[in-house]
Design an enzyme around this catalytic site. Structure first.
Site, PDB file in Angstrom:
ATOM      1  N   GLY A   8      20.241  26.841  63.689  1.00 32.91           N
ATOM      2  CA  GLY A   8      19.822  27.771  64.725  1.00 32.91           C
ATOM      3  C   GLY A   8      19.880  27.101  66.090  1.00 32.91           C
ATOM      4  O   GLY A   8      19.483  27.683  67.093  1.00 32.91           O
ATOM      5  N   HIS A  11      23.061  24.044  70.614  1.00 35.18           N
ATOM      6  CA  HIS A  11      23.714  22.809  71.103  1.00 35.18           C
ATOM      7  C   HIS A  11      24.484  22.122  69.985  1.00 35.18           C
ATOM      8  O   HIS A  11      25.599  21.644  70.176  1.00 35.18           O
ATOM      9  CB  HIS A  11      22.679  21.840  71.678  1.00 35.18           C
ATOM     10  CG  HIS A  11      21.905  22.395  72.813  1.00 35.18           C
ATOM     11  ND1 HIS A  11      22.411  22.500  74.083  1.00 35.18           N
ATOM     12  CD2 HIS A  11      20.656  22.906  72.869  1.00 35.18           C
ATOM     13  CE1 HIS A  11      21.507  23.041  74.880  1.00 35.18           C
ATOM     14  NE2 HIS A  11      20.437  23.295  74.168  1.00 35.18           N
ATOM     15  N   ASP A  73      20.977  17.947  59.497  1.00 33.44           N
ATOM     16  CA  ASP A  73      19.607  17.577  59.866  1.00 33.44           C
ATOM     17  C   ASP A  73      19.704  16.231  60.555  1.00 33.44           C
ATOM     18  O   ASP A  73      20.396  15.323  60.082  1.00 33.44           O
ATOM     19  CB  ASP A  73      18.667  17.504  58.659  1.00 33.44           C
ATOM     20  CG  ASP A  73      17.223  17.584  59.122  1.00 33.44           C
ATOM     21  OD1 ASP A  73      16.841  18.639  59.679  1.00 33.44           O
ATOM     22  OD2 ASP A  73      16.463  16.612  58.970  1.00 33.44           O
ATOM     23  N   PHE A 156      21.329  17.680  75.003  1.00 33.62           N
ATOM     24  CA  PHE A 156      20.076  18.359  74.644  1.00 33.62           C
ATOM     25  C   PHE A 156      19.118  17.338  74.028  1.00 33.62           C
ATOM     26  O   PHE A 156      19.438  16.140  73.948  1.00 33.62           O
ATOM     27  CB  PHE A 156      20.363  19.500  73.656  1.00 33.62           C
ATOM     28  CG  PHE A 156      20.780  19.046  72.277  1.00 33.62           C
ATOM     29  CD1 PHE A 156      22.069  18.611  72.034  1.00 33.62           C
ATOM     30  CD2 PHE A 156      19.868  19.051  71.221  1.00 33.62           C
ATOM     31  CE1 PHE A 156      22.455  18.185  70.758  1.00 33.62           C
ATOM     32  CE2 PHE A 156      20.246  18.641  69.937  1.00 33.62           C
ATOM     33  CZ  PHE A 156      21.541  18.205  69.712  1.00 33.62           C
ATOM     34  N   ASP A 159      18.770  13.347  74.580  1.00 32.41           N
ATOM     35  CA  ASP A 159      19.982  12.736  75.147  1.00 32.41           C
ATOM     36  C   ASP A 159      19.744  11.999  76.464  1.00 32.41           C
ATOM     37  O   ASP A 159      20.340  10.947  76.703  1.00 32.41           O
ATOM     38  CB  ASP A 159      21.076  13.804  75.360  1.00 32.41           C
ATOM     39  CG  ASP A 159      21.846  14.093  74.082  1.00 32.41           C
ATOM     40  OD1 ASP A 159      21.735  13.299  73.126  1.00 32.41           O
ATOM     41  OD2 ASP A 159      22.557  15.112  74.034  1.00 32.41           O
ATOM     42  N   LYS A 179      30.443  11.828  74.188  1.00 33.84           N
ATOM     43  CA  LYS A 179      29.428  11.944  73.123  1.00 33.84           C
ATOM     44  C   LYS A 179      30.101  12.311  71.803  1.00 33.84           C
ATOM     45  O   LYS A 179      29.768  11.769  70.747  1.00 33.84           O
ATOM     46  CB  LYS A 179      28.356  12.980  73.501  1.00 33.84           C
ATOM     47  CG  LYS A 179      27.251  13.039  72.444  1.00 33.84           C
ATOM     48  CD  LYS A 179      26.132  14.020  72.741  1.00 33.84           C
ATOM     49  CE  LYS A 179      25.143  14.014  71.572  1.00 33.84           C
ATOM     50  NZ  LYS A 179      24.147  15.080  71.643  1.00 33.84           N
ATOM     51  N   ARG A 185      26.482  12.465  65.158  1.00 34.65           N
ATOM     52  CA  ARG A 185      27.098  13.684  64.601  1.00 34.65           C
ATOM     53  C   ARG A 185      28.605  13.483  64.460  1.00 34.65           C
ATOM     54  O   ARG A 185      29.212  13.898  63.475  1.00 34.65           O
ATOM     55  CB  ARG A 185      26.765  14.867  65.532  1.00 34.65           C
ATOM     56  CG  ARG A 185      27.069  16.242  64.962  1.00 34.65           C
ATOM     57  CD  ARG A 185      26.289  17.334  65.680  1.00 34.65           C
ATOM     58  NE  ARG A 185      24.871  17.235  65.399  1.00 34.65           N
ATOM     59  CZ  ARG A 185      23.950  16.828  66.283  1.00 34.65           C
ATOM     60  NH1 ARG A 185      24.290  16.531  67.530  1.00 34.65           N
ATOM     61  NH2 ARG A 185      22.688  16.716  65.922  1.00 34.65           N
TER      62      ARG A 185
END
Ligand code: ITT
Length: 208
Positions: A8, A11, A73, A156, A159, A179, A185
């Protein structure tokens, strides 16, 4: 093939959208919004992997049968806080807390930490579900340090407080492309791409 992002967090979805686009994968990245929104998940597993699985299963239950599902997660683990806020990163300052409130709480908690104790890492756990089963789980980490004040407005979450190793600037200052190249990620995403079980996730260039 359609792949639905079990998040949800807009970003995160943006970052995945960019990474899938850059990888040239032959998939259509879909938002949980296309299924009426990410179902509410109580993240009570106590581990990144466990919470990730809860999100993956929740979206799998409402996604089209043939679609794939990708859940994330993630969180920030600080040495001076014995790995905190960790799995509680999103709710560090309380349920419903804003990113700004979480950052303020982190700065306060780290106020007395000297420079050599400001080490931290972002972790990202991904679970990819195919139409029939779990296809893979992937973990990315990005090490760095926490500043004593916010710098930058990109990104976000935490960061603007985090300077990755070998960089001079925070994720809040670095470009989205940078990034995407070095983040937790991005590293989990790269592992997912290189895993043999995900060979169905082929890039356009692999297919020609
Ligand atoms: P979903 O559960 O819907 O995916 P969420 O934001 O609640 O959204 P998590 O439970 O995984 O996601 O919590 C992740 C939190 O960790 C996120 O809200 C940020 O505070 C922090 N975080 C994770 N990745 C980050 C990143 O790339 N940059 C900054 N902060 C990040």
């Amino acid at each position: 093939m359609d792949i639905f992002l079990a998040t949800g967090n807009a970003h995160k979805a943006e970052e995945f959208g960019r990474m899938f686009a850059k990888a040239g994968l032959d998939v259509r990245v879909r938002s949980a919004k296309d299924l009426g929104g990410m179902p509410y998940v109580e993240e009570i597993a106590g581990t990144f992997h466990g919470n990730c699985r809860l999100k993956a299963d929740a979206l799998r239950a409402i996604a089209p049968r043939k679609a794939w599902v990708l859940a994330d997660d993630s969180g920030l683990c600080c040495d001076a806080l014995q790995g905190g806020p960790g799995v509680d990163s999103a709710v560090y300052a309380g349920v419903g807390a804003t990113d700004a409130q979480n950052r303020a709480k982190l700065l306060e908690a780290m106020k007395k930490a000297p420079p050599h104790k400001r080490g931290a890492r972002f972790e990202c756990h991904l679970i990819l579900l195919g139409p029939n089963q779990e296809v893979g789980k992937f973990v990315g980490q990005c090490w760095g340090k926490i500043l004593e004040a916010e710098v930058g407005t990109e990104g976000f979450g935490y960061d603007s407080l985090f300077v990755p190793a070998n960089e001079e600037r925070t994720f809040g200052e670095l470009s989205p492309a940078k990034k995407d190249a070095i983040s937790h990620r991005a590293q989990a995403f790269q592992l997912m791409r290189s895993e043999e079980h995900t060979s169905e996730l082929q890039s356009h260039s692999d297919l020609v």
